[in-house]
Design a protein around this motif. Structure first.
Motif, PDB file in Angstrom:
ATOM      1  N   VAL A 150       0.419  -1.501  -0.508  1.00 18.41           N
ATOM      2  CA  VAL A 150      -0.211   0.045  -0.078  1.00 18.41           C
ATOM      3  C   VAL A 150       0.670   1.748  -0.114  1.00 18.41           C
ATOM      4  N   ILE A 151       1.876   0.779   0.298  1.00 12.02           N
ATOM      5  CA  ILE A 151       2.983   2.062   0.503  1.00 12.02           C
ATOM      6  C   ILE A 151       3.676   2.483  -0.521  1.00 12.02           C
ATOM      7  N   GLY A 152       3.491   1.492  -1.669  1.00 13.15           N
ATOM      8  CA  GLY A 152       5.030   1.726  -3.229  1.00 13.15           C
ATOM      9  C   GLY A 152       5.730   0.887  -2.995  1.00 13.15           C
ATOM     10  N   LEU A 153       5.775  -0.635  -1.981  1.00  9.22           N
ATOM     11  CA  LEU A 153       6.731  -1.434  -1.650  1.00  9.22           C
ATOM     12  C   LEU A 153       6.497  -2.981  -2.237  1.00  9.22           C
ATOM     13  N   PHE A 154       7.707  -3.344  -3.316  1.00  8.37           N
ATOM     14  CA  PHE A 154       7.135  -4.602  -3.782  1.00  8.37           C
ATOM     15  C   PHE A 154       7.519  -5.691  -3.168  1.00  8.37           C
ATOM     16  N   ASP A 155       6.961  -6.977  -1.789  1.00  8.49           N
ATOM     17  CA  ASP A 155       7.328  -7.170  -1.446  1.00  8.49           C
ATOM     18  C   ASP A 155       7.121  -8.513  -1.925  1.00  8.49           C
ATOM     19  N   PHE A 156       7.257 -10.076  -1.306  1.00  8.93           N
ATOM     20  CA  PHE A 156       7.204 -11.058  -2.195  1.00  8.93           C
ATOM     21  C   PHE A 156       5.631 -11.684  -3.222  1.00  8.93           C
ATOM     22  N   LEU A 157       4.372 -11.267  -2.305  1.00 11.35           N
ATOM     23  CA  LEU A 157       3.214 -11.286  -3.131  1.00 11.35           C
ATOM     24  C   LEU A 157       2.818 -10.693  -3.929  1.00 11.35           C
ATOM     25  N   GLY A 158       3.514  -8.837  -3.385  1.00  5.53           N
ATOM     26  CA  GLY A 158       2.731  -7.683  -4.246  1.00  5.53           C
ATOM     27  C   GLY A 158       3.815  -7.792  -5.512  1.00  5.53           C
ATOM     28  N   GLY A 166       0.291 -18.204 -10.294  1.00  5.47           N
ATOM     29  CA  GLY A 166       0.711 -17.118  -8.941  1.00  5.47           C
ATOM     30  C   GLY A 166       0.797 -17.357  -7.136  1.00  5.47           C
ATOM     31  N   TYR A 167      -0.350 -17.329  -7.508  1.00  2.96           N
ATOM     32  CA  TYR A 167      -1.022 -16.816  -5.252  1.00  2.96           C
ATOM     33  C   TYR A 167      -0.898 -19.180  -5.286  1.00  2.96           C
ATOM     34  N   VAL A 168      -0.860 -19.670  -5.858  1.00  5.20           N
ATOM     35  CA  VAL A 168      -0.596 -21.173  -5.268  1.00  5.20           C
ATOM     36  C   VAL A 168       0.731 -21.279  -4.955  1.00  5.20           C
ATOM     37  N   PHE A 169       1.584 -20.687  -5.896  1.00  5.77           N
ATOM     38  CA  PHE A 169       3.349 -20.657  -5.699  1.00  5.77           C
ATOM     39  C   PHE A 169       3.250 -19.614  -4.455  1.00  5.77           C
ATOM     40  N   ALA A 170       2.824 -18.895  -4.341  1.00  9.09           N
ATOM     41  CA  ALA A 170       3.142 -17.679  -2.885  1.00  9.09           C
ATOM     42  C   ALA A 170       2.605 -18.432  -2.062  1.00  9.09           C
TER      43      ALA A 170
END
Length: 337
Positions: A293-301, A319-323
């Protein structure tokens, strides 16, 4: 003595007229669910390729994951500099392993010093600007690397804060006790997404003109305050579980308050609440997904961002199954450790 297999089956699965029916129904349901899932995920899946054209079967298209695996792990970190991220993670992993070794010499000094060196050295390796390392701005960090950075730095920073708050909340000094209570209840009473939003958007409004605070550093401060408040209550529960006789025995030996806490009370209290500490660590690890939400792309993002690529539209399930699989493996490992 171990119960024989047939005796175990009769006792647990076929002990009454209802149990055999229930057992058979559950087995049938599991088979009905497992067969199509295994066929989609493994048998009919596409594994090899570099583009969407390689996905021609009816199963999962794991080519999407394999072709973007580097981005999922490192985000937008320059490919030529990714060795720095690997070295930083290895440095922190080495210190974490030390925590589980009971016979470490000078443990009371070596582990805190190692944690400081790992965190500070890891940050220098990732950011650069020293020893000839090129600067890599935090806006280029992402993926699992960013998730681990926020989790490890946030947890190790929040742990001493939580201990201090827990001790302060039990203090005999009214002012210190009131400050700690207000701090804990304030941070526990607001959602983490609000904390991140305030740290990223509202905090710069209160800074002097020209002052610039790194967005990731702001997020880490917010995460530390939030996790510290929760850890404080976990530690306080451990302190309350220590018998009063331990305090009286330490006083009889003439130990000061500091030595009593360090050598007598805290070792027992923290041992009581290891499951609670692990639970907080796992929750923090999963809550890092909110930094999107603050513009940082973590693993799921970063996975969600990759799904917007027109070439890979429709790959959301893969993608979601892998995550989910990665998060489950790491969280299960943390709980077992």
């Amino acid at each position: 003595m171990r119960m024989p297999t047939m005796a175990w089956l009769r006792r647990n699965l076929f002990s009454s007229p209802v149990n055999p029916v229930t057992t058979v129904v559950l087995i049938v349901l599991m088979v009905m669910l497992a067969v199509p899932v295994v066929d989609w995920a493994l048998i009919s899946a596409d594994w090899i390729g570099v583009s969407r054209a390689a996905c021609s079967g009816d199963g999962a298209c794991w080519v999407f994951v394999s072709s973007r695996l580097g981005q999922f792990v490192y985000g937008f970190y320059p490919e030529a500099e990714r060795w720095r991220a690997d070295l930083a993670m290895a440095l922190n992993l080495g210190v974490i392993i030390l925590l589980f070794l009971p016979d470490v010499p000078k443990r009371g000094f070596l582990i805190p010093a190692g944690l400081f060196i790992a965190l500070f050295g890891g940050w220098l390796l990732l950011y650069g600007g020293v020893m000839g390392l090129a600067v890599v701005e935090t806006r280029q960090w992402g993926g699992m690397m960013l998730t681990l950075v926020i989790t490890i730095a946030g947890l190790f920073s929040a742990f001493p804060l939580g201990i201090a708050l827990a001790l302060g909340r039990r203090s005999d000094l009214p002012a210190i006790r009131a400050i700690c209570i207000v701090f804990i209840e304030f941070w526990r009473g607001i959602p983490l997404i609000t904390v991140l939003f305030m740290a990223s958007v509202m905090l710069p409004l209160f800074l002097p003109d020209g002052a610039n605070f790194d967005k990731l550093l702001r997020a880490l401060i917010g995460v530390t305050m939030f996790a510290g408040a929760y850890l404080a209550e976990v530690v306080r529960g451990g302190l309350q579980a220590v018998p009063r006789g331990q305090y009286e025995a330490a006083a009889a030996l003439g130990l000061s308050y500091g030595r009593t806490m360090v050598h007598v009370i805290l070792p027992q209290a923290l041992r009581h609440v290891i499951p609670g500490i692990a639970n907080t660590a796992i929750a923090l690890f999963k809550d890092t997904t909110l930094v999107l939400v603050i513009g940082l792309f973590d693993f799921l993002g970063i996975i969600q961002a990759a799904l917007t690529d027109t070439e890979w539209l429709g790959m959301a399930l893969e993608g979601y199954v892998f995550a989910a699989a990665v998060y489950w493996v790491l969280c299960f490992t943390m709980s077992r450790a």
